[in-house]
Enzyme design. Structure first.
Site, PDB file in Angstrom:
ATOM      1  N   SER A 397      -2.516 -12.446  60.229  1.00 12.77           N
ATOM      2  CA  SER A 397      -1.912 -12.674  58.909  1.00 12.77           C
ATOM      3  C   SER A 397      -2.587 -13.740  58.069  1.00 12.77           C
ATOM      4  O   SER A 397      -2.229 -13.922  56.900  1.00 12.77           O
ATOM      5  CB  SER A 397      -0.436 -13.031  59.086  1.00 12.77           C
ATOM      6  OG  SER A 397       0.258 -11.995  59.744  1.00 12.77           O
ATOM      7  N   ALA A 398      -3.553 -14.464  58.626  1.00  8.07           N
ATOM      8  CA  ALA A 398      -4.240 -15.493  57.848  1.00  8.07           C
ATOM      9  C   ALA A 398      -4.883 -14.927  56.591  1.00  8.07           C
ATOM     10  O   ALA A 398      -5.060 -15.643  55.598  1.00  8.07           O
ATOM     11  CB  ALA A 398      -5.297 -16.178  58.711  1.00  8.07           C
TER      12      ALA A 398
END
Length: 727
Positions: A397-398
């Site tokens: 999700s970065a």
């Protein structure tokens, strides 16, 4: 009878006179010939005798030094005693053997580099004095080498002899003989009129003095000083500083260096910054002109150009921060593995990059590998820092900041738009969801809470499906998958960052092959393509500095050497920030993502528990968790891989961010692959967040300490000035 004897005696003087007359005529002819030579060719003969030639050689000089951003020397040159050999223009192995035999009793020479061929050459040379041993191994025909054989490429007698030497019988040498061979090997490697190192490691004062006293017996041998690279900070940052080949130009790069004025025995950088900045660090050689007579003897040498040490590099790296970062990574790797040995059985590496987002200057790069030890061996750490630019992993999700910005720019999501976070099911695929159902959320909350579904909906709309219906197939427009990849590349994801390391060092990352329609959804949450830690740091820096992708740099300036002190000399070249591209999104869109990133760290977001109200500095950024697998490699009895066994589900934990959130001065990226999984979505040891928190604490602690030290220094200078004024 008496008359006969008298007659014979009368003939003897006559014969002697004839003999003397003949000798006189011959001698007169020689004198006449010499006279003619002297008269007709005397000048030419004298000119030939007096003829000399001038040859120029170059003597290497020490390389330039390297300093960190605060002027601390991190790569230096330490002086060494050295024994050198400068061969004349004409020499041979026989002469080298004579010198080696004289020099061997004076010094201790390491014999590890002596090869089988060296031993065979020595045996042949020694046995040339007694041809019997050689004749026993060659037939009469083999001892000759005709022109016809030469034209056909037939083996020479020497080559035949090499094959017939029996190592077990012929090459059993004493330690003293091996030292002679080792010295001769060095002498044979030297180039005419160029100083060659015979020994420079471990030369004792006694060896140095003994050789110096006997130079008249050792033609071409000299004593001098040499240098070797010294690292005051030990192995810290060594993988990026690089290495120098002490044994000469690499064979596969011979033409490249020779065309640039190098000699074959010159030392060159072969990795890291030593290689990348070779032309800066190498310096200007000392030029020596040798006068050589007709017998190829050097009769005079004169320095015609003084040598100068190579230029110095000022790095962007903060070595104190680097040391602390290495310790932080080691601490948390060990903690995660020892506290949860079963779950984290596949965890061994962690990487961190810290850089200035507005300049691209890299402050620190850490990578550590935890080796558990085998057969009773103690666990130990191994430097893995190059992994930050060579190893790639799905980041999870970065990357959602890039997905949301792509959605804004492509026109498929509006500012503040609310979407329903509930599981999505596309025909023919497994159900996809966030780690929990979040209900109706807006774009800020999608980042704060790390919603997968919000990103899925953006990806579906970008793919061409504006009206999702559960269990229906996804309607797509050809080429849209590449559109999203192109958006990601604007941030440096999936393309080289441009860091100033040697060509071929940095990885592009990895792009999944032959994507199907649903893979665009995986790409949107960082579960498809893989990126390096440096790429993630560049990505978050691009958001932090309002959309400018800047090339990361390890070197900020080139300085002239200051031979009078350890300080940096005048600046020759300064490297300004290099903007690679500006992302296509508007400033308003970037500001919204930056606000979402703030909520992640400052307002009950996924990083709030490790930062939140506990810190006195502000941070913004994004957490990431990517699902991955570790494959068991089956090997044969020799250790060769022969198949794949069981697979284990693991996770890659990531964290990207910058600080202060309102005016960023430092950005960071953390990647820890192959962490264990427990029930739920929370890792048993959030190592990415622990490393990120301690890294930021270290940064601000050093900043505060330096500010206080500067304040004390200024106050002390003011007091000293006041005292001088009073006097």
């Amino acid at each position: 009878m008496g008359k006969k004897n008298k007659k014979k005696k009368s003939h003897l003087p006559f014969r002697l006179n004839v003999l003397f007359f003949i000798i006189f005529l011959m001698f007169s002819g020689v004198v006449l010939k010499l006279g003619m030579v002297q008269i007709l060719h005397g000048a030419e003969a004298q000119e030939e005798i007096n003829r000399t030639t001038n040859d120029t050689t170059k003597k290497p000089v020490p390389r330039g030094k390297m300093y960190d951003r605060y002027g601390n020397v991190i790569v230096d040159n330490s002086p060494l005693y050295a024994i050198t050999y400068t061969p004349p223009k004409s020499t041979n192995q026989g002469k080298h053997l004579e010198i080696a035999k004289k020099l061997a009793p004076m010094i201790e020479k390491d014999t590890k580099k002596v090869t089988l061929r060296d031993k065979k050459d020595y045996w042949i040379l020694v046995n040339n004095e007694d041809n019997q041993a050689i004749k026993e191994r060659l037939s009469v025909e083999e001892q000759t080498y005709t022109e016809e054989e030469q034209e056909t490429g037939a083996d020479t007698p020497y080559e035949i002899l090499l094959d017939r030497i029996d190592p077990e019988q012929d090459l059993q040498f004493s330690d003293q003989e091996l030292e002679i061979i080792a010295i001769k090997r060095e002498l044979d490697s030297a180039y005419s009129l160029s100083p060659h190192i015979v020994k420079n490691e471990g030369v004792t004062l006694e060896e140095y003095a003994t050789v110096a006293e006997n130079l008249d017996k050792l033609p071409g041998i000299n004593v001098s000083t040499d240098w070797q690279r010294e690292y005051p900070y030990g192995d810290t940052f060594r993988n990026y500083l690089g290495s120098v080949n002490m044994s000469g130009v690499p064979k596969d790069q011979k033409d490249y260096f020779m065309s640039r004025g190098y000699s074959l025995n010159d030392r060159v950088g072969t990795s890291g910054l030593e290689e990348r900045y070779e032309m800066v660090l190498k310096g200007q050689k000392e030029k020596i002109e040798h006068t050589v007579n007709s017998d190829q003897e050097v009769i005079n040498s004169e320095v015609i150009q003084e040598g100068t040490r190579g230029n110095d590099l000022k790095l962007t790296v903060d070595l104190e921060l680097q040391k602390r970062l290495d310790e932080i990574v080691q601490k948390h790797l060990k903690e995660a593995v020892t506290r949860f040995p079963v779950q984290n059985q596949h965890m061994s590496e962690a990487m961190v990059v810290m850089m200035e987002p507005n300049t691209g200057e890299v402050l620190a790069v850490s990578g550590q590998k935890y080796n558990r030890g085998e057969d009773g061996e103690e666990p130990y750490f191994q430097d893995f820092s190059l992994g930050a630019i060579t190893q790639q992993y799905p980041p999870g999700s970065a990357v959602k900041g890039a997905t949301l910005l792509a959605g804004y720019d492509f026109g498929v999501v509006r500012y503040g738009e609310r979407m329903l976070d509930t599981p999505i099911k596309i025909k023919g695929t497994e159900e996809k969801a966030s780690y929990r159902n979040m209900g109706m959320i807006n774009d800020y909350q999608a980042l704060q809470l790390s919603s997968n579904v919000y990103m899925f909906r953006i990806a579906m709309k970008m793919a061409g499906d504006d009206h999702y219906v559960r269990n229906d197939p996804l309607e797509t427009v050809p080429g849209r998958f590449q559109v999203m990849r192109d958006y990601f590349s604007q941030f440096g994801l999936g393309v080289k960052t441009g860091i100033d390391m040697p060509a071929g060092t940095e990885s592009y990352g990895y792009q999944g092959q032959d994507p199907v329609t649903s893979d665009m959804l995986n790409l949107s949450i960082g579960q498809y393509d893989s990126y390096t830690t440096m790429q993630l740091a560049q990505y978050v820096s691009t958001i932090a500095n309002d959309g400018y992708r800047i090339q990361p740099r390890l070197v900020s300036e080139v300085h002239e050497p200051d031979v009078q002190s350890e300080e940096l000399g005048p600046v020759i070249e300064s490297y300004s920030p290099n903007v690679l591209n500006k992302i296509s999104m508007t400033q308003e869109s970037i500001n919204r993502v930056k606000r979402g990133f703030e909520l992640v760290f400052q307002s009950d977001g996924t990083a709030y528990s490790n930062f939140g109200e506990e810190v006195d500095y502000s941070v913004a950024g994004k957490t990431g968790t990517a699902q991955a697998k570790v494959y068991e490699i089956i090997r044969d009895e020799y250790g060769n891989p022969i198949g794949v066994g069981n697979t284990t589900d693991v996770e890659n934990l990531t964290l990207v961010g910058y600080s202060p959130s309102e005016d960023p001065e430092v950005a960071f990226a953390v990647v820890v692959p192959n962490t264990g999984i427990i029930s739920g979505y929370t890792p048993q040891y959030p190592i990415n967040k622990h490393i990120g928190r301690d890294a930021m604490d270290a940064y601000y602690d050093l900043k505060e300490n330096r500010a206080e030290a500067m304040e004390d220094k200024e106050q002390s200078e003011e007091e000293t000035q006041d005292e001088s004024t009073d006097q």
